[in-house]
Design an enzyme around this catalytic site. Structure first.
Site, PDB file in Angstrom:
ATOM      1  CG  HIS A 160       0.583   6.849   5.456  1.00 19.23           C
ATOM      2  ND1 HIS A 160       1.757   7.246   5.872  1.00 19.23           N
ATOM      3  CD2 HIS A 160       0.699   5.818   5.164  1.00 19.23           C
ATOM      4  CE1 HIS A 160       2.447   6.329   6.190  1.00 19.23           C
ATOM      5  NE2 HIS A 160       2.014   5.076   5.644  1.00 19.23           N
ATOM      6  CG  HIS A 208      -0.427   1.422   7.297  1.00 18.42           C
ATOM      7  ND1 HIS A 208       0.659   0.875   8.226  1.00 18.42           N
ATOM      8  CD2 HIS A 208       0.236   2.186   6.691  1.00 18.42           C
ATOM      9  CE1 HIS A 208       1.593   1.306   8.111  1.00 18.42           C
ATOM     10  NE2 HIS A 208       1.579   1.892   6.723  1.00 18.42           N
ATOM     11  CD  GLU A 209      -1.065   2.472   2.714  1.00 14.41           C
ATOM     12  OE1 GLU A 209      -0.373   3.435   2.872  1.00 14.41           O
ATOM     13  OE2 GLU A 209      -0.522   1.356   3.184  1.00 14.41           O
ATOM     14  CD  GLN A 265       3.607   5.912   2.563  1.00 17.14           C
ATOM     15  OE1 GLN A 265       2.420   5.485   1.962  1.00 17.14           O
ATOM     16  NE2 GLN A 265       4.625   5.261   3.087  1.00 17.14           N
ATOM     17  CB  CYS A 310       5.389   1.935   6.947  1.00 19.82           C
ATOM     18  SG  CYS A 310       4.861   3.589   6.221  1.00 19.82           S
ATOM     19  CG  LEU A 311       6.559   0.922   0.823  1.00 20.86           C
ATOM     20  CD1 LEU A 311       5.881   1.316  -0.436  1.00 20.86           C
ATOM     21  CD2 LEU A 311       7.781   0.101   0.809  1.00 20.86           C
ATOM     22  N   GLY A 327       0.745  -1.335  -0.096  1.00 21.87           N
ATOM     23  CA  GLY A 327      -0.146  -0.028  -0.024  1.00 21.87           C
ATOM     24  C   GLY A 327       0.731   1.422   0.110  1.00 21.87           C
TER      25      GLY A 327
HETATM   26 NI    NI Z   1       2.806   3.326   5.397  1.00 25.61          NI
END
Ligand code: NI
Length: 170
Positions: free
Chosen positions: A138, A134-135, A51, A92-93, A46
């Site tokens: 963000h 989670h997304e 991000q 998380c990226l 995701g």
């Molecule tokens: Ni993330």
């Protein structure tokens, strides 16, 4: 298409609150294509626009095993969340190499728009439900490490800063 650069925690831009998308135009379609390419390239499941330093309510997800079921959610809203929760190890990226448990609703109902501005709803469970929550965090400027204890969070922060310094030097 293009691979976008991903902001890394503790970059303060990750705490920006995203605004709703207003125009369903070619620019938005290009953004979602680039976000999907960036997510697949980074082996993530995701990615939120936040991000990649675009502060609009756009997320892309693919939790399928074969990486061939892209899901794009524009202006997503959770319309129902189960009281039942799950605790899964999240990554998380924007916080590479860190995984820790976060408690989330195990099932959510979501309403969102597609790239053409068409409304749709979906029921998500398990990994997809966790990923959507989670997304969506963000988009509110929240990174999953903020659910962890201050001690853990500070350790992660120091680790990330050190890593970024080492990378800049290399
Ligand atoms: Ni993330």
């Amino acid at each position: 298409m293009a691979i976008l650069s991903i902001l890394c925690y503790p970059d303060p831009r990750l705490h920006t609150v995203a605004r709703p998308v207003g125009a369903f135009d070619e620019r938005l379609r290009q953004l979602t294509r680039d976000m999907l390419e960036t997510m697949y390239d980074a082996h993530g499941i995701g990615l939120a626009a936040t991000q990649v330093d675009v502060h609009e309510r756009v997320i892309v997800i693919d939790v399928s095993e074969d990486r061939n079921r892209p899901l794009v959610l524009i202006n997503p809203e959770i319309t129902w969340a189960s009281e039942e929760t799950v605790v899964g190890d999240e990554g998380c990226l924007s916080v590479p190499g860190i995984y820790d448990g976060v408690e989330r609703a195990s099932c959510v109902h979501v309403r969102a728009l597609d790239v053409h501005g068409q409304e749709f709803s979906l029921e998500a469970q398990e990994l997809l439900a966790v990923c959507i929550q989670h997304e969506m965090d963000h988009l509110l400027g929240k990174v999953f490490v903020e659910y962890l204890s201050p001690l853990k969070r500070n350790r992660i922060r120091s680790k990330m800063i050190k890593r970024q310094r080492d990378e800049a030097r290399a």
